[in-house]
Design an enzyme around this catalytic site. Structure first.
Site, mmCIF file in Angstrom:
data_model
loop_
_atom_site.group_PDB
_atom_site.id
_atom_site.type_symbol
_atom_site.label_atom_id
_atom_site.label_comp_id
_atom_site.label_asym_id
_atom_site.label_seq_id
_atom_site.Cartn_x
_atom_site.Cartn_y
_atom_site.Cartn_z
ATOM 1 N N GLY A 242 0.765 -1.216 -0.096
ATOM 2 C CA GLY A 242 -0.070 -0.122 0.150
ATOM 3 C C GLY A 242 0.705 1.402 0.026
ATOM 4 O O GLY A 242 0.053 2.373 0.265
ATOM 5 N N GLY A 243 2.162 1.362 -0.285
ATOM 6 C CA GLY A 243 2.867 2.498 -0.256
ATOM 7 C C GLY A 243 2.185 3.647 -1.032
ATOM 8 O O GLY A 243 2.094 4.541 -0.917
ATOM 9 N N CYS A 361 10.350 -0.341 -10.835
ATOM 10 C CA CYS A 361 11.621 0.195 -10.064
ATOM 11 C C CYS A 361 12.978 -0.805 -10.613
ATOM 12 O O CYS A 361 13.435 -1.301 -10.064
ATOM 13 C CB CYS A 361 11.492 -0.439 -8.332
ATOM 14 S SG CYS A 361 11.176 -2.071 -8.067
#
Length: 432
Positions: A242-243, A361
């Site tokens: 949930g970042g 990322c």
């Protein structure tokens, strides 16, 4: 423990990681449990040595002419810590609890060997099999990019604007000496020294009350570039813990609706407590294959679908240095397939004027630009939002960011060398 004893302990831990292929965190935990006498400062120092050795494994081994854990750690002390042969000799002295004394060959290498003439993958400290992929992304600059990716990362925090402003958070964390992040308007940065122990942020009142979350500045920017706005209907398709969901909720000021889901319900487990702490009230967590958890009812309704795609994680190697040496070619092939499938799946949820925000990322072209080009070939009804337009969401910092980041026809690439963040790629794909 003496510094020499810490070095010997680091050699033992690195041996478990490299010879037994144990994850670094697991090997360090196991050593700590077997050596209860070691204090928290000792464990932090040993961990720092081990992680620095993993970050600089290839170049340290090259300097010492061997790939043993001892050689890697000794080489790292010269390569990363900047110690000369005499200083290293005082640590590797053969004394009580210390590593064996330096051999004549080891001392000679410390005094004379350099990285001049070494291959790019050695200077950049990444696996040799990835050299072609790094060359695709960075060309002749790949060694420099890899070397920057091998430095220790700072501790970045995102200030939750649902609970307060950045100045308030900085004041409450003053004892940690936070600095303002250069690009993110809601970021704070705590710089850590080589042997510094990461501060217990999770015990800080500012964290407990939801005012700050741990999140790299690059991840904060990726969320910011999505352009999530109050009143929109948004689907976070790979929400995980949930970042980015939390960052989007703050951007939307609790207005509109944000749906968070993930194919693996186990990854969603932490999100519930985090949402409660953050004060986000516009988020629905849709657990897959549970009663009422399906998302078919969202098809054609979303202003935005965010894809924080599963990837090789090459952009996060500063934080997970052992991951780069455990990565195998098959992992890249598998991730590329998964990313294409998720992108195709997202199309059904986007309304006629909506957008897909694709994030990795990763620094690898196969997962970034090539993935976007493949998607556009399969879905000609979408077009890339020009990166120069996307970064305007940074406001006054946009001009400086445009000079620092790599803006390509498919999206935005951030790297430790260029932007001082973890490596992130962001593409905004608008339905046209």
């Amino acid at each position: 423990m003496t510094p020499a004893a810490r070095l010997q302990a680091a050699i033992e831990v690195l041996t478990a990681i490299l010879d037994d292929r144990r994850p670094a965190a697991d090997a360090l935990k196991g050593w700590g449990q077997a050596h209860r006498f070691a204090g928290s400062g000792d464990r932090a120092a040993i961990g720092g040595l081990v992680f620095d050795a993993l970050r600089r494994k290839a170049s340290s081994a090259y300097l010492m002419g061997a790939e043993t854990p001892r050689a890697v750690l000794i080489g790292m002390l010269k390569r990363e810590r900047g110690l000369d042969a005499d200083a290293i000799g005082k640590l590797a002295s053969g004394g009580q609890y210390a590593p064996e004394a330096l051999s004549d060959d080891e001392r000679a290498r410390l005094e004379t060997t350099s990285l001049d003439g070494a291959s790019a993958h050695v200077i950049g400290d990444y696996p040799e099999w990835l050299d072609d992929s790094f060359a695709q992304s960075f060309g002749d600059k790949r060694a420099e990019e890899g070397a920057a990716l091998s430095s220790r990362a700072p501790l970045d925090l995102r200030v939750n604007t649902l609970k307060g402003e950045r100045e308030k958070a900085a004041g409450q964390l003053a004892d940690l000496k936070p600095e303002l992040t250069p690009w993110s308007p809601c970021g704070l940065r705590i710089t850590l020294g080589a042997e510094a122990k990461a501060p217990p942020v999770h015990a800080e009142p500012a964290f407990i009350k939801g005012l700050v979350e741990v999140q790299d500045e690059g991840s904060q920017l990726a969320a910011l570039f999505s352009g999530a706005a109050a009143g929109e209907q948004v689907l976070d398709l790979c929400a995980g813990a949930g970042g980015k969901t939390l960052a989007l909720a703050a951007m939307m000021a609790n207005k509109g609706q944000l749906f968070a889901t993930d194919d693996d319900k186990r990854r969603l487990a932490p999100i519930h407590d985090r949402l409660t702490r953050s004060g986000a009230r516009n988020v629905q967590v849709r657990t897959p294959k549970s009663i009422g958890g399906e998302i078919d009812d969202l098809k054609g309704r979303m202003d935005m679908v965010l894809i924080d795609a599963p990837c090789t994680g090459t952009g996060a190697w500063r934080r997970n240095p052992d991951a780069k040496w455990r990565m195998r070619p098959g992992a890249l092939e598998q991730r590329v397939k998964e990313q294409a499938d998720i992108l195709d799946r997202a199309v059904d949820f986007v309304k006629t004027t909506g957008r897909i925000v694709y994030i990795t990322c990763s620094l690898l072209e196969a997962e970034n630009g090539a993935q976007v080009r493949g998607f556009l070939g399969r879905h000609p009804g979408f077009a890339v939002e020009p990166p120069a337009t996307t970064i305007k969401r940074l406001g006054a910092a946009a001009a400086g960011f445009a000079k620092a980041a790599r803006l390509g026809p498919e999206g935005i690439l951030m790297t430790p060398k260029s932007t001082g963040t973890d490596g992130f790629f962001v593409a905004v794909l608008r339905r046209s």
